[in-house]
Design a protein around this motif. Sequence first.
Motif, PDB file in Angstrom:
ATOM      1  N   ASN A   1       0.836  -1.200   0.000  1.00 40.55           N
ATOM      2  CA  ASN A   1       0.000   0.000   0.000  1.00 40.55           C
ATOM      3  C   ASN A   1       0.876   1.257   0.000  1.00 40.55           C
ATOM      4  O   ASN A   1       1.707   1.437   0.891  1.00 40.55           O
ATOM      5  CB  ASN A   1      -0.889  -0.015   1.243  1.00 40.55           C
ATOM      6  CG  ASN A   1      -1.965   1.055   1.219  1.00 40.55           C
ATOM      7  OD1 ASN A   1      -1.829   2.087   0.554  1.00 40.55           O
ATOM      8  ND2 ASN A   1      -3.037   0.816   1.945  1.00 40.55           N
TER       9      ASN A   1
ATOM     10  N   ARG B   1       0.739  -9.368  -2.451  1.00 42.28           N
ATOM     11  CA  ARG B   1       0.674  -8.141  -1.660  1.00 42.28           C
ATOM     12  C   ARG B   1       1.381  -8.333  -0.313  1.00 42.28           C
ATOM     13  O   ARG B   1       1.219  -9.366   0.354  1.00 42.28           O
ATOM     14  CB  ARG B   1      -0.774  -7.729  -1.404  1.00 42.28           C
ATOM     15  CG  ARG B   1      -1.608  -7.454  -2.627  1.00 42.28           C
ATOM     16  CD  ARG B   1      -2.924  -6.756  -2.258  1.00 42.28           C
ATOM     17  NE  ARG B   1      -3.502  -7.283  -1.024  1.00 42.28           N
ATOM     18  CZ  ARG B   1      -4.421  -6.662  -0.297  1.00 42.28           C
ATOM     19  NH1 ARG B   1      -4.885  -5.494  -0.698  1.00 42.28           N
ATOM     20  NH2 ARG B   1      -4.895  -7.213   0.806  1.00 42.28           N
TER      21      ARG B   1
ATOM     22  N   GLU C   1       0.652  -6.961   2.409  1.00 41.98           N
ATOM     23  CA  GLU C   1      -0.359  -7.081   3.460  1.00 41.98           C
ATOM     24  C   GLU C   1      -0.874  -8.515   3.595  1.00 41.98           C
ATOM     25  O   GLU C   1      -1.187  -8.965   4.703  1.00 41.98           O
ATOM     26  CB  GLU C   1      -1.519  -6.126   3.192  1.00 41.98           C
ATOM     27  CG  GLU C   1      -1.153  -4.652   3.264  1.00 41.98           C
ATOM     28  CD  GLU C   1      -0.400  -4.143   2.033  1.00 41.98           C
ATOM     29  OE1 GLU C   1       0.213  -3.067   2.121  1.00 41.98           O
ATOM     30  OE2 GLU C   1      -0.419  -4.846   0.971  1.00 41.98           O
TER      31      GLU C   1
ATOM     32  N   SER D   1       1.243  -3.017   8.709  1.00 40.41           N
ATOM     33  CA  SER D   1       0.386  -2.345   7.746  1.00 40.41           C
ATOM     34  C   SER D   1      -0.501  -1.332   8.449  1.00 40.41           C
ATOM     35  O   SER D   1      -0.672  -1.368   9.668  1.00 40.41           O
ATOM     36  CB  SER D   1      -0.485  -3.370   7.001  1.00 40.41           C
ATOM     37  OG  SER D   1      -1.338  -4.041   7.907  1.00 40.41           O
ATOM     38  N   GLU D   2      -1.022  -0.399   7.666  1.00 42.11           N
ATOM     39  CA  GLU D   2      -1.934   0.649   8.138  1.00 42.11           C
ATOM     40  C   GLU D   2      -1.296   1.592   9.155  1.00 42.11           C
ATOM     41  O   GLU D   2      -1.994   2.259   9.922  1.00 42.11           O
ATOM     42  CB  GLU D   2      -3.218   0.036   8.717  1.00 42.11           C
ATOM     43  CG  GLU D   2      -3.996  -0.780   7.714  1.00 42.11           C
ATOM     44  CD  GLU D   2      -5.438  -0.316   7.536  1.00 42.11           C
ATOM     45  OE1 GLU D   2      -6.005   0.266   8.475  1.00 42.11           O
ATOM     46  OE2 GLU D   2      -5.974  -0.542   6.447  1.00 42.11           O
TER      47      GLU D   2
ATOM     48  N   MET E   1      -4.237   1.748  -6.932  1.00 40.10           N
ATOM     49  CA  MET E   1      -4.729   1.478  -5.577  1.00 40.10           C
ATOM     50  C   MET E   1      -6.093   0.793  -5.624  1.00 40.10           C
ATOM     51  O   MET E   1      -6.369  -0.128  -4.846  1.00 40.10           O
ATOM     52  CB  MET E   1      -4.798   2.774  -4.767  1.00 40.10           C
ATOM     53  CG  MET E   1      -3.431   3.351  -4.414  1.00 40.10           C
ATOM     54  SD  MET E   1      -3.537   4.850  -3.388  1.00 40.10           S
ATOM     55  CE  MET E   1      -4.083   4.147  -1.811  1.00 40.10           C
TER      56      MET E   1
ATOM     57  N   TYR F   1      -6.517  -0.963  -2.161  1.00 37.17           N
ATOM     58  CA  TYR F   1      -5.804  -0.112  -1.220  1.00 37.17           C
ATOM     59  C   TYR F   1      -6.521   1.194  -0.878  1.00 37.17           C
ATOM     60  O   TYR F   1      -5.998   1.990  -0.103  1.00 37.17           O
ATOM     61  CB  TYR F   1      -4.404   0.220  -1.762  1.00 37.17           C
ATOM     62  CG  TYR F   1      -3.423  -0.926  -1.674  1.00 37.17           C
ATOM     63  CD1 TYR F   1      -3.400  -1.786  -0.577  1.00 37.17           C
ATOM     64  CD2 TYR F   1      -2.491  -1.143  -2.687  1.00 37.17           C
ATOM     65  CE1 TYR F   1      -2.492  -2.821  -0.487  1.00 37.17           C
ATOM     66  CE2 TYR F   1      -1.569  -2.175  -2.619  1.00 37.17           C
ATOM     67  CZ  TYR F   1      -1.573  -3.010  -1.510  1.00 37.17           C
ATOM     68  OH  TYR F   1      -0.659  -4.035  -1.430  1.00 37.17           O
TER      69      TYR F   1
END
Length: 289
Positions: A117, A180, A182, A245-246, A268, A273
């Motif tokens: 992301n 990914r 994530e 993540s995040e 995205m 994302y």
Amino acid sequence: MGALIWLASYPKSGNTWMRSFLHNLFRNSEQPVDINEISDFCLGESAAQWYRRHTDQPLNELTPEELAKLRPLVHRDFTTVFPDSVFVKTHNYLGESCGVPLHTMEVTAGGIYVLRNPLDVVISVSHHFGETIDEAIEHLSNEQYMAGNMDSHVFELHRSWSTHVKSWTENPSPQLLVVRYEDLLRKPRKYFKQVTSFLGLNPPPARLERAIRNSSFKALKAIEQKMGFKEKSKKADMFFREGRSEQWRDVLTPEQVRRIIGDHYEQMERFGYIPDDYRDAVPRKEDAV
């Protein structure tokens, strides 16, 4: 002679994690493998010493056209290092420089592309390159972005995050696995197993689990704290900083989030994302044309 398997990503998207996992998987050691040995297992496409084999000139005196012509020669050299598959790290986008492909397909068997992301990538980029968040946002949208210092690495052509991702993923191929970052975090057994299956491997569950454990962020960070890591930027305190993540929700302002989504909306959206709470609040660049 072995064929090349590219381990590709935009910078700060999980390339080192993937390389470490594969290194630990093949070594099958009870203890985590020293990350400073990773270049013995996976070659670096931009490592300057490979290019010096093919020129008497200092690399910083070569024109972009002269450097581009060396790449296919270097890639063929890579095939002589191991008799089977040869893993090669690359941050180049999948395209050309001065009319010469940045990845020589004649000696390529396939590739693994790791993406992350950009809302989190921008934070890692800012730390790695010593940039402010706003400078890193510009970095990710720079279509001409190149990196390299010619002493240790020749120039890599990254382009923007969106162009990089699109170049590697827009044409699906059975020879390319896209994963990914994530998903590797969320379900490591499932997605690292997908990696081994793509490579034609079927490791026993205990060996897979050990490789995942020995390449975890906790393990890699502990090794760096004890031994250092030669790939760490001189502008960063640590290479392995957070790995989650995040993190963008704790760091970026709403305006910065909207800028990143506006810059990279299409890619995205493709990879899931765009946060639900920003989906209707961001004008896309194509809408402004």
